[in-house]
Design an enzyme around this catalytic site. Structure first.
Site, PDB file in Angstrom:
ATOM      1  N   HIS A   1      -4.707  -1.231  -5.595  1.00 17.95           N
ATOM      2  CA  HIS A   1      -5.309  -0.113  -4.876  1.00 17.95           C
ATOM      3  C   HIS A   1      -5.994   0.763  -5.893  1.00 17.95           C
ATOM      4  O   HIS A   1      -5.401   1.101  -6.918  1.00 17.95           O
ATOM      5  CB  HIS A   1      -4.239   0.643  -4.092  1.00 17.95           C
ATOM      6  CG  HIS A   1      -3.645  -0.191  -3.008  1.00 17.95           C
ATOM      7  ND1 HIS A   1      -2.465  -0.880  -3.174  1.00 17.95           N
ATOM      8  CD2 HIS A   1      -4.108  -0.514  -1.772  1.00 17.95           C
ATOM      9  CE1 HIS A   1      -2.217  -1.577  -2.069  1.00 17.95           C
ATOM     10  NE2 HIS A   1      -3.198  -1.381  -1.209  1.00 17.95           N
TER      11      HIS A   1
ATOM     12  N   GLN B   1       0.927 -11.257  -3.377  1.00 18.86           N
ATOM     13  CA  GLN B   1      -0.497 -10.909  -3.393  1.00 18.86           C
ATOM     14  C   GLN B   1      -0.939 -10.504  -4.791  1.00 18.86           C
ATOM     15  O   GLN B   1      -0.152  -9.937  -5.538  1.00 18.86           O
ATOM     16  CB  GLN B   1      -0.745  -9.712  -2.464  1.00 18.86           C
ATOM     17  CG  GLN B   1      -0.425  -9.986  -1.013  1.00 18.86           C
ATOM     18  CD  GLN B   1      -0.595  -8.735  -0.163  1.00 18.86           C
ATOM     19  OE1 GLN B   1      -0.203  -7.637  -0.568  1.00 18.86           O
ATOM     20  NE2 GLN B   1      -1.163  -8.897   1.011  1.00 18.86           N
TER      21      GLN B   1
ATOM     22  N   ARG C   1       6.281 -11.448   5.671  1.00 22.52           N
ATOM     23  CA  ARG C   1       5.824 -11.213   7.040  1.00 22.52           C
ATOM     24  C   ARG C   1       6.437 -12.276   7.927  1.00 22.52           C
ATOM     25  O   ARG C   1       6.481 -13.444   7.553  1.00 22.52           O
ATOM     26  CB  ARG C   1       4.294 -11.255   7.131  1.00 22.52           C
ATOM     27  CG  ARG C   1       3.662 -10.052   6.457  1.00 22.52           C
ATOM     28  CD  ARG C   1       2.166 -10.016   6.605  1.00 22.52           C
ATOM     29  NE  ARG C   1       1.633  -9.064   5.632  1.00 22.52           N
ATOM     30  CZ  ARG C   1       0.352  -8.949   5.321  1.00 22.52           C
ATOM     31  NH1 ARG C   1      -0.537  -9.722   5.904  1.00 22.52           N
ATOM     32  NH2 ARG C   1      -0.038  -8.061   4.422  1.00 22.52           N
TER      33      ARG C   1
ATOM     34  N   LYS D   1     -14.917  -3.766   6.024  1.00 22.18           N
ATOM     35  CA  LYS D   1     -14.472  -4.402   4.786  1.00 22.18           C
ATOM     36  C   LYS D   1     -15.451  -5.472   4.329  1.00 22.18           C
ATOM     37  O   LYS D   1     -16.214  -6.021   5.136  1.00 22.18           O
ATOM     38  CB  LYS D   1     -13.077  -4.993   4.941  1.00 22.18           C
ATOM     39  CG  LYS D   1     -13.002  -6.142   5.915  1.00 22.18           C
ATOM     40  CD  LYS D   1     -11.605  -6.776   5.907  1.00 22.18           C
ATOM     41  CE  LYS D   1     -11.524  -7.818   6.999  1.00 22.18           C
ATOM     42  NZ  LYS D   1     -10.227  -8.376   7.234  1.00 22.18           N
TER      43      LYS D   1
ATOM     44  N   CYS E   1       0.796  -1.237   0.000  1.00 20.85           N
ATOM     45  CA  CYS E   1       0.000   0.000   0.000  1.00 20.85           C
ATOM     46  C   CYS E   1       0.830   1.288   0.000  1.00 20.85           C
ATOM     47  O   CYS E   1       0.586   2.160  -0.844  1.00 20.85           O
ATOM     48  CB  CYS E   1      -0.977   0.027   1.162  1.00 20.85           C
ATOM     49  SG  CYS E   1      -1.467  -1.567   1.793  1.00 20.85           S
TER      50      CYS E   1
ATOM     51  N   HIS F   1      -8.424  -0.843  -0.967  1.00 20.89           N
ATOM     52  CA  HIS F   1      -7.463  -1.959  -0.960  1.00 20.89           C
ATOM     53  C   HIS F   1      -8.256  -3.184  -1.398  1.00 20.89           C
ATOM     54  O   HIS F   1      -9.296  -3.465  -0.810  1.00 20.89           O
ATOM     55  CB  HIS F   1      -6.932  -2.254   0.438  1.00 20.89           C
ATOM     56  CG  HIS F   1      -6.303  -1.092   1.152  1.00 20.89           C
ATOM     57  ND1 HIS F   1      -4.946  -1.007   1.344  1.00 20.89           N
ATOM     58  CD2 HIS F   1      -6.839   0.001   1.725  1.00 20.89           C
ATOM     59  CE1 HIS F   1      -4.674   0.106   2.026  1.00 20.89           C
ATOM     60  NE2 HIS F   1      -5.807   0.729   2.263  1.00 20.89           N
TER      61      HIS F   1
ATOM     62  N   ASP G   1      -2.488  -7.915  -5.533  1.00 19.73           N
ATOM     63  CA  ASP G   1      -2.899  -6.709  -4.824  1.00 19.73           C
ATOM     64  C   ASP G   1      -3.267  -5.618  -5.820  1.00 19.73           C
ATOM     65  O   ASP G   1      -2.729  -5.581  -6.934  1.00 19.73           O
ATOM     66  CB  ASP G   1      -1.707  -6.242  -3.971  1.00 19.73           C
ATOM     67  CG  ASP G   1      -2.137  -5.347  -2.825  1.00 19.73           C
ATOM     68  OD1 ASP G   1      -3.358  -5.169  -2.643  1.00 19.73           O
ATOM     69  OD2 ASP G   1      -1.251  -4.835  -2.128  1.00 19.73           O
TER      70      ASP G   1
HETATM   71 ZN   LIG Z   1      -3.423  -2.173   0.642  1.00 26.94          ZN
END
Ligand SMILES: [Zn+2]
Ligand SMILES: [Zn+2]
Length: 675
Positions: free
Chosen positions: A416, A412, A394, A501, A365, A547, A414
């Protein structure tokens, strides 16, 4: 306390009863059927024993086996008590400690009797006898009765009985409030058994189904989870409301073991893990082929949906993580790296930069905001959909890792989406549509959408949360999926501290659910990292940052795909789509020719020319879950044909022209989004 209590039932009707009346008595007054079916009560929302006297006016709901969540919780807790009573009955000198309910049953930790100076741990051989004793206690239908005791009473009782673990625990309980014990059998009577417990419990052991539990295994466990303490013996069981539920669960476990992604991953030669890289996956050629097919598919979907793909740094310095807030809240999960060269022999480590600490990114992010902040953005530029197959790290404890499902290095899917407020609902709706298409293409027909609402501890005003929650609700409704078919449900208290979420939970082939997709609307991070755009009014405004992820991570999603399909992937996904296998070496040249033609048509194909029996080859490629096997011998070579076998098909084989097989296979291998 007034003598008359006003009890309000769920249908709104009101009963005035004497103080001390029990929920059971109220159930009996309503009708004998209800009295028989009731197993517990909810008093002002709190789950309580059916025979615990009411002491104030309250809302009362009677709990029956139809309230499956409560009924299972009560039954599992009771099974744990019955287990402990049975073990102490069979093995005098055993000390009891704790035994909670679990997701599918219960366990209890014991200090077994001391023989020759040592606790003899229980073994799996002990389990049938313990099960038998548990059934005897259930058949005896012993009442389960609550009593309030003082701490001193408890300590002295446990000391008298030689229960040193319980006495130690009781000594730490608060001294100024009544503590509770539960009797199995009439209180204080001979042959009655006692444990300290907050409850609640079923009215008697006879309310348990003696055919609805099974003791499953034994393991070691430390007293209070601390390895400096005594080693206890833990007995696990699975417990249900009836035999049908138990059998279904045992079948599910068997199925799950057969589908274990680690086992299938080895059979198909997809990946391995080893201790030199805890929690990071070594992808083998077959496994990475599967990864690449999935990644290409996702990339095409994202391209078509107007996303822009980016790539951001693995390492960023501590100041950046401080600004984003991760350094404070998330640091124990981050791998921190000093910005220095460690091995200069004489002078020790040498600084290579400013001497700052750096960290491997745990999420993408902040980096995406840094890209957003390059150059001035106008309201006309929004929405900006920024996607990254972002590799993150992580730091998870080794014990928490599980195959490729729970790892420390993961990628991910991912993205945004930076939007204006007026774009939120259409963007979230479009996301729901995209995610729906992806799940269906990957073979999942069923998934649930859940809205995780504000938690207790949170940022922002109630008005902000009202609006944020309503936006997500409206977007799902706009997509037509806020319905029972999509398991639509709101989960109070489950949201992140900065935003509510949406969660998307897949149901797999054996009925397990996996949370994979999420989307959340965030205003906190754009504020912290000072992202803005110029509005129509010429002023600076904060964008909202969505996100979102569809697969979650490639590693875990591939694990789920393996278990869902039990390794038998649809042809478009299969890492090796076909193997051309020879019966005799006379057909080698022909097999090479067919393989080359299939490969030239874009199929993932291998040839197997080994000097092995064809049955051996068939078995091996079936185990590796190759969907199509083309068997060729002398006759096929002469006639330009192949004998085609499908994995798991009843038909033995179909002989067809090689060109025909090629046309059929290329057609079947087209990914669903390109059809
Ligand atoms: Zn994010
Ligand atoms: Zn209990």
């Amino acid at each position: 306390m007034s003598d008359l209590l006003t009890i309000t039932l769920p249908d709104g009707s009101v009963r005035d009863v004497k103080a001390g009346t029990t929920p059971y008595e109220i159930a009996a007054a309503i009708g004998p059927g209800l009295a028989k079916a009731a197993i517990a009560a909810r008093v002002d929302g709190e789950l309580r024993d059916l025979d615990r006297p009411l002491d104030k006016s309250a809302n009362l709901a009677l709990v029956t086996a139809r309230d499956e969540g409560d009924a299972l919780e009560l039954a599992r807790h009771d099974f744990a008590h019955v287990l402990a009573e049975a073990v102490q009955g069979l093995f005098p000198g055993t000390q009891i400690t704790f035994g909670p309910s679990t997701d599918d049953g219960f366990y209890y930790d014991f200090a077994p009797p001391i023989i020759d100076g040592k606790h003899r741990p229980f073994t799996e051989e002990d389990l049938p006898a313990i099960e038998g004793e548990m059934r005897r206690i259930i058949a005896a239908n012993k009442v389960l009765r609550r009593e309030e005791w003082s701490r001193e009473q408890l300590i002295s009782r446990w000391q008298q009985q030689g229960e040193s673990f319980k006495a130690e625990w009781a000594a730490e309980l608060p001294g100024d409030e009544p503590l509770t014990v539960y009797w199995s059998g009439p209180p204080h009577a001979d042959g009655s058994w006692l444990d300290m417990c907050r409850g609640p419990h079923l009215p008697s052991t006879g309310r348990l189904d003696p055919a609805a539990f099974k003791l499953t295994r034994v393991s070691g466990a430390y007293w209070r989870g601390d390895q400096k303490n005594a080693m206890l013996s833990r007995i696990y069981g699975t417990g249900w409301l009836n035999k049908k539920q138990l059998d279904a669960h045992l079948t599910r476990l068997e199925e799950a073991a057969k589908r274990d992604h680690r086992r299938i991953g080895a059979d198909m030669d997809l990946f391995h893990l080893q201790s030199e890289a805890q929690g990071s996956v070594f992808w083998h050629p077959n496994g990475f082929r599967l990864w690449r097919v999935l990644e290409s598919y996702m990339r095409r979907r994202l391209d078509a949906a107007g996303y822009e793909e980016v790539k951001t740094p693995q390492l960023m310095d501590a100041r950046q993580w401080e600004q984003s807030g991760h350094w404070g809240k998330y640091r124990e999960n981050m791998f921190v790296v000093p910005d220095e060269i460690p091995n200069a022999e004489e002078e020790g480590p040498v600084l290579s930069g400013e001497g700052e600490l750096m960290a491997l990114k745990p999420m993408n992010c902040p980096a995406h905001i840094l890209i957003f902040k390059q150059g001035i953005k106008s309201y006309r530029d929004l929405p900006i959909r920024m996607a990254e197959f972002g590799c993150c790290h992580r730091n998870e404890p080794h014990g928490a890792l599980h195959g490729i499902m729970r790892v420390r290095q993961f990628t991910q899917d991912d993205a945004h989406i930076f939007v204006r407020e007026d774009q939120l609902i259409p963007e979230i709706k479009d996301f729901c549509d995209l995610l729906d298409a992806v799940y269906r293409d990957l073979g999942f027909d069923s998934y649930a959408i859940k809205l995780a609402l504000r938690p207790e501890a949170r940022f922002g005003s109630d008005a902000m949360w009202d609006k944020a929650e309503q936006t997500l609700r409206d977007a799902v409704a706009a997509s037509g999926r806020a319905t029972a078919d999509y398991g639509w449900e709101e989960l109070p208290g489950e949201g992140a501290f900065y935003a509510p979420k949406l969660e998307f939970h897949l149901t797999d082939a054996i009925g397990r659910t996996w949370q994979v997709g999420t989307i959340q609307a965030d205003t906190v991070l754009p504020e912290r990292l000072d992202a803005s755009y110029i509005g129509e009014d010429g002023e600076r405004h904060r964008p909202v940052m969505l996100h979102r992820a569809i697969l979650g991570t490639f590693e875990r999603f591939i694990g789920i795909l393996i278990e869902h399909h039990a390794g038998r992937f649809p042809i478009w996904l299969a890492p090796v789509q076909a193997v051309v296998a020879t019966i005799v070496s006379d057909a080698d040249d022909y097999a090479r020719e067919v393989t080359a033609k299939l490969a030239a048509a874009g199929l993932r194909v291998e040839s197997d020319l080994r000097n092995e029996k064809i049955n051996y080859k068939v078995r091996e490629h079936s185990l590796a879950k190759v969907p199509l096997l083309l068997v060729v011998g002398k006759r096929e070579a002469e006639e330009g044909t192949v004998a085609l076998r499908r994995l798991g098909s009843e038909e033995r084989q179909v002989v067809m022209k090689a060109e025909e097989a090629l046309a059929m296979m290329t057609n079947e291998a087209v990914p669903p989004d390109l059809r």
